[in-house]
Design an enzyme around this catalytic site. Structure first.
Site, PDB file in Angstrom:
ATOM      1  CB  ALA A  23       5.047  65.119  21.325  1.00 42.48           C
ATOM      2  N   GLY A  24       5.993  68.235  21.548  1.00 40.77           N
ATOM      3  CA  GLY A  24       6.995  69.180  21.073  1.00 40.77           C
ATOM      4  C   GLY A  24       6.580  70.632  21.125  1.00 40.77           C
ATOM      5  CG  ASN A  59       0.279  67.447  29.948  1.00 36.53           C
ATOM      6  OD1 ASN A  59       0.409  66.370  30.497  1.00 36.53           O
ATOM      7  ND2 ASN A  59      -0.054  68.517  30.655  1.00 36.53           N
ATOM      8  CB  SER A  60       5.201  69.597  28.536  1.00 35.69           C
ATOM      9  OG  SER A  60       5.268  68.235  28.872  1.00 35.69           O
ATOM     10  CE  LYS A  91      -1.048  60.789  22.858  1.00 38.90           C
ATOM     11  NZ  LYS A  91      -0.363  61.787  23.717  1.00 38.90           N
ATOM     12  N   GLY A 113       7.694  66.766  25.679  1.00 35.73           N
ATOM     13  CA  GLY A 113       8.194  67.617  26.754  1.00 35.73           C
ATOM     14  C   GLY A 113       9.384  68.474  26.401  1.00 35.73           C
TER      15      GLY A 113
END
EC number: 2.8.1.10
Length: 264
Positions: A193-194, A215-216, A106, A167
């Site tokens: 993301a987001g 992830n976050s 990635k 994040g």
């Protein structure tokens, strides 16, 4: 006329996966929580920040691969923390050495620490080098349809436009650009993301994304293991809704049942 969609396998670099949820390994309180959350997510692809996580480059220190086995998961090394093409390429080559010739990576090249927005100029440079070097490149990018097209034409195996800043948990900030990217897609498109909660993942899948990476949203939840399970079902529900095709939106109400034949 309604659009009929048939499902197709989620395939990356010639390999087919059952789960359309990809998860990260950072930000958990310890490795036990990392292991349990990833197991609850049902994910088969797990991304690892090579610059921040020990996967063998630091002998004697705890190794993430002891709890996230490459025999069970596809390990996806990422270049988080890289701010130029040269650093990103070097990180991918290190990952290939550590993982016995592993080619799937990635790529993310960041513009600054405040926004973690992708530096698309450096991303394009790095992608070109890595593709020529034999890597299978999944690439984090902006939601610019032109850049996404260029990355696909260059030979990247998947493009991963952001839904919101890394994040941030803001959800999908610009679904219209994502729809353009999806309409033109020659390779799998994944939201990266987001995502903040399950409904964000569902919306991404309803738009037609092949998968979602996060992830976050899991690691920062009050109960990461439970949120991981929620994300598993959210991605599955969103895919089914996309295939089913939603009803058209209407300004006014319409009866659920026909009026003809009512008892008078």
């Amino acid at each position: 006329m309604s659009q009929v969609r048939s499902d197709k396998p989620f395939t990356l670099a010639g390999r087919t996966y059952q789960s359309r949820l990809l998860v990260g390994t950072g930000k958990y309180k310890d490795m036990d929580e990392t292991r349990d959350a990833i197991a609850a997510s049902g994910a088969e692809i797990v991304t690892v920040a090579v610059r921040r996580t020990n996967i063998g480059q630091n002998p004697g220190e705890p190794n993430l691969l002891d709890v996230i086995s490459p025999d069970q998961y596809t390990i996806l090394p990422n270049t988080a923390g890289c701010y130029d093409a040269a650093d990103a390429v070097r990180t991918c080559r290190l990952a290939r050495e550590l993982l016995d010739g592993h080619k799937l990576v990635k790529l993310e090249v960041l513009a600054d620490q405040k926004t973690l927005f992708p530096n698309v100029i450096e991303t394009l440079k790095a992608a070109e080098i890595l593709v020529k070097d034999g890597f299978d490149v999944m690439v984090y990018t902006s939601d610019d349809p032109i850049i996404a097209r260029q990355l696909a034409d260059m030979g990247c195996v998947a493009v991963m436009p952001l839904a919101g800043l890394i994040g941030s948990g803001l959800g999908i900030c610009n679904p219209y650009n994502l729809r353009i990217i999806l309409e033109e897609a020659k390779v799998p498109v994944l939201v990266d993301a987001g995502v903040g909660t399950a409904s964000d993942a569902t919306i991404a899948m309803e738009l037609g994304c092949e998968a979602v990476l996060m992830n976050s949203a899991i690691a920062h939840a009050d109960n990461p293991v439970l949120m991981a399970q929620a994300m598993k079902y959210a991605v599955e529900a969103g895919r089914l809704a996309y295939l089913a095709g939603r009803m058209p939106k209407k300004l006014y109400a319409s009866a659920s049942s026909p009026l003809d034949g009512l008892i008078k």
